[in-house]
Scaffold this motif. Structure first.
Motif, PDB file in Angstrom:
ATOM      1  N   ARG A  16       0.855  -1.185   0.000  1.00 10.64           N
ATOM      2  CA  ARG A  16       0.000   0.000   0.000  1.00 10.64           C
ATOM      3  C   ARG A  16       0.894   1.238   0.000  1.00 10.64           C
ATOM      4  O   ARG A  16       1.737   1.398   0.882  1.00 10.64           O
ATOM      5  N   ARG A  17       0.688   2.109  -0.982  1.00  3.56           N
ATOM      6  CA  ARG A  17       1.516   3.303  -1.099  1.00  3.56           C
ATOM      7  C   ARG A  17       1.027   4.406  -0.167  1.00  3.56           C
ATOM      8  O   ARG A  17       1.824   5.144   0.406  1.00  3.56           O
ATOM      9  N   ARG A  18      -0.298   4.528  -0.015  1.00  2.00           N
ATOM     10  CA  ARG A  18      -0.850   5.603   0.812  1.00  2.00           C
ATOM     11  C   ARG A  18      -1.658   5.015   1.960  1.00  2.00           C
ATOM     12  O   ARG A  18      -1.771   3.804   2.116  1.00  2.00           O
ATOM     13  N   GLY A  19      -2.243   5.874   2.769  1.00  2.00           N
ATOM     14  CA  GLY A  19      -2.976   5.429   3.947  1.00  2.00           C
ATOM     15  C   GLY A  19      -4.377   4.937   3.618  1.00  2.00           C
ATOM     16  O   GLY A  19      -4.776   4.841   2.454  1.00  2.00           O
ATOM     17  N   HIS A  20      -5.153   4.652   4.654  1.00  2.00           N
ATOM     18  CA  HIS A  20      -6.506   4.129   4.484  1.00  2.00           C
ATOM     19  C   HIS A  20      -7.424   5.168   3.844  1.00  2.00           C
ATOM     20  O   HIS A  20      -8.359   4.835   3.132  1.00  2.00           O
ATOM     21  N   ASN A  21      -7.182   6.424   4.122  1.00  4.44           N
ATOM     22  CA  ASN A  21      -8.012   7.494   3.584  1.00  4.44           C
ATOM     23  C   ASN A  21      -7.197   8.784   3.538  1.00  4.44           C
ATOM     24  O   ASN A  21      -5.998   8.801   3.831  1.00  4.44           O
ATOM     25  N   GLU A  22      -7.880   9.898   3.191  1.00  2.93           N
ATOM     26  CA  GLU A  22      -7.184  11.168   3.017  1.00  2.93           C
ATOM     27  C   GLU A  22      -6.530  11.682   4.299  1.00  2.93           C
ATOM     28  O   GLU A  22      -5.578  12.461   4.258  1.00  2.93           O
TER      29      GLU A  22
END
Length: 546
Positions: free
Chosen positions: A43-49
């Motif tokens: 996963r490059r980014r988190g769960h949400n913004e």
């Protein structure tokens, strides 16, 4: 354990991922078996913004942030292989981003117009019900002569099949006798007649669940097994392969009986998906015991109760949840009626019109069950149905029905009342639902209180049948007391749902009394002695002072 091949593939390798997908699909289609793809990615980014994965995994995400994206890696590979030039890649990127910007602008709520989607597989023949339409009776009766043949066919097997001798005596012969008399048809027989009549009308029936072929209480036997070879046959399937006189085999529906694994979450999810395939299908999932639906709670909350509201997806999904207090203990008594009532969209006010999102019933006769199953298909729209199905009254003679009660012109009745010679002599009216009616009727007879106590059965709990209940209560306006009785604890069952609604029917001067178990942390006591004490207490309260 699932005996399936596993394909391990690096998610950074686009061509490898494509190759693995094609191989897996080819394997599944050729061998009709499961195959697993182990896609190794990160996963490059988190769960949400708002999420930053570096909060908890700083070292790993310091490395990830410096890695090129999959798109960039694939671009570099194509350029290196002289398949794509750098200028072409840049042009494609700019065009793609421009397209995304245009789509974002078009998605502005002030400008967006939802597209009209074509409804596939017959759903365009369905319509949206009107507010209050649920109150109208739907004629679901069927020709008795045809029903008798369906019933006979439901226990016919090929000559080379040796059926268990107990089934021949207790199931097959008994069914044939009741059909010949036209009386004494039990729940399983009524169910077979409902299934068979729907098949002859071109509808499909799929019954899936835990021991559904035999039935948890050995009552159904939709599948019969040869005692010598274990070859299984489904008698009702012959309605399609060898239809009755006058029936077109191509117009007869299909009948599936599936014994599923004890995996409610997965199975109910699958069956809900099947329910959306075509409106010509009656999809049924049956729990071994009613409280087994707990394992599928996510599916019930997300799809069964609110699928139509969220996505406009109608469904005839039908749940059979065995429910009844017979001393089986906390885990096998209650289908949790109260939880399903919370899933309904029924307003508290009687005067507020609405379109119900589902129907919840607790029926007490075989004919009522017959009509319910047929109503699922005979309306011009589809609604989920939850049947808090019987256990102890499946074979009870008092709960059996006649062919006349299933004849043309008959239909499901949301409320069943009793005929009394002199209504003015009735001192107490007891409203209730389910098998408790038969237990209390027996007690009433033993106490010689016939004519003084009347029972009104609420067969359909939601949508709440205000008008039918008011009509049933009208002859007994001089009764001294009105009660709601239930086996369930005060904080469970239908009490908290029916109480404010019954009060809108009764005169303001009339107090509605509750009779049932005290509020409990479990659906039922686990000690037989306590259960019996509570049962006797309920009986005494129902008849107290008479």
């Amino acid at each position: 354990m699932v005996s399936a091949p596993i394909l391990h593939v690096n998610g950074d390798k686009v061509d490898d991922v494509s190759r693995a997908m094609k191989l897996a699909l080819a394997y599944q289609q050729k061998f009709r078996k499961d195959v697993v793809i182990d896609l190794v990615v990160y996963r490059r980014r988190g769960h949400n913004e708002l999420d930053e994965p570096g909060f908890t995994s700083p070292m790993m995400y310091n490395k990830i942030k410096d890695l090129p994206s999959i798109a960039k890696l694939y671009e570099q590979q194509l350029i290196s292989d002289s398949i794509l030039s750098a200028s072409d890649a840049e042009s494609f990127r700019k065009a793609h981003f421009a397209s995304l910007d245009e789509s974002l602008a078009a998605a502005d709520p002030e400008k967006y117009q939802p597209p009209e989607l074509e409804m596939p597989r017959g759903w365009n023949e369905m319509r949206w019900p009107q507010e209050g339409e649920w109150k109208k009776e739907v004629e679901t009766g069927f020709d008795p002569k045809a029903l008798r043949e369906i019933g006979e066919r439901s226990v016919q097997v090929p000559e080379d099949i040796t059926v268990h001798p107990r089934l021949i005596k207790m199931h097959m012969a008994k069914r044939l006798q009741s059909l010949e008399k036209g009386e004494g048809l039990d729940f399983a027989t009524a169910e077979a007649l409902a299934f068979g009549s729907l098949l002859l009308e071109g509808y499909h029936v799929r019954l899936c669940g835990q021991d559904s072929g035999r039935g948890t209480f050995s009552q159904r036997h939709a599948i019969l097994t040869d005692q010598k070879s274990e070859r299984a046959v489904v008698p009702l399937e012959t309605l399609r392969s060898s239809p009755p006189s006058g029936a077109n085999s191509k117009a007869v529906g299909t009948f599936e009986v599936v014994n599923s694994s004890l995996s409610e979450y997965a199975v109910v999810g699958f069956e809900q998906g099947v329910a959306w395939v075509t409106p010509k299908l009656l999809p049924i999932w049956e729990a071994q015991f009613g409280d087994f639906n707990n394992g599928a709670q996510i599916m019930l909350d997300t799809f069964l109760g609110s699928g139509e509201t969220k996505w406009g997806m109608q469904s005839a999904m039908t749940l059979l949840l065995p429910h009844g207090y017979d001393g089986a203990g906390p885990e096998h008594s209650s289908a949790r009626i109260e939880r399903f009532l919370q899933l309904t969209n029924e307003p508290l006010s009687r005067d507020k019109a609405f379109v119900p999102n589902m129907h919840l019933v607790n029926v007490t006769t075989a004919a009522q069950y017959f009509h319910l199953l047929r109503r699922q298909m005979k309306r011009e729209y589809r609604k989920p149905l939850v049947v808090f199905s019987p256990k102890g009254i499946l074979r009870l003679p008092a709960a059996a029905s006649s062919l006349a009660e299933m004849d043309k012109g008959t239909s499901f009745q949301p409320v069943l009342t009793e005929n009394v010679t002199d209504p003015s002599k009735v001192e107490r009216v007891v409203l209730l639902s389910g098998k408790m009616y038969y237990d209390l009727s027996k007690q009433r007879a033993e106490r010689k209180l016939d004519g003084r106590v009347v029972f009104v059965r609420v067969e359909e709990i939601s949508p709440f049948p205000y008008e039918a209940i008011a009509k049933a209560l009208k002859p007994f306006s001089s009764a001294k007391s009105v009660m709601w009785a239930q086996d369930e604890p005060e904080n469970a069952g239908a009490w908290t749902f029916v109480m404010p609604r019954l009060q809108q029917i009764l005169p303001k001067s009339r107090k509605l009394q509750y009779v049932g178990r005290d509020a409990m942390a479990t659906p039922a006591p686990g000690v037989k002695q306590y259960f019996e004490e509570q049962r006797k207490s309920i009986e005494e309260q129902v008849f107290a002072g008479l």
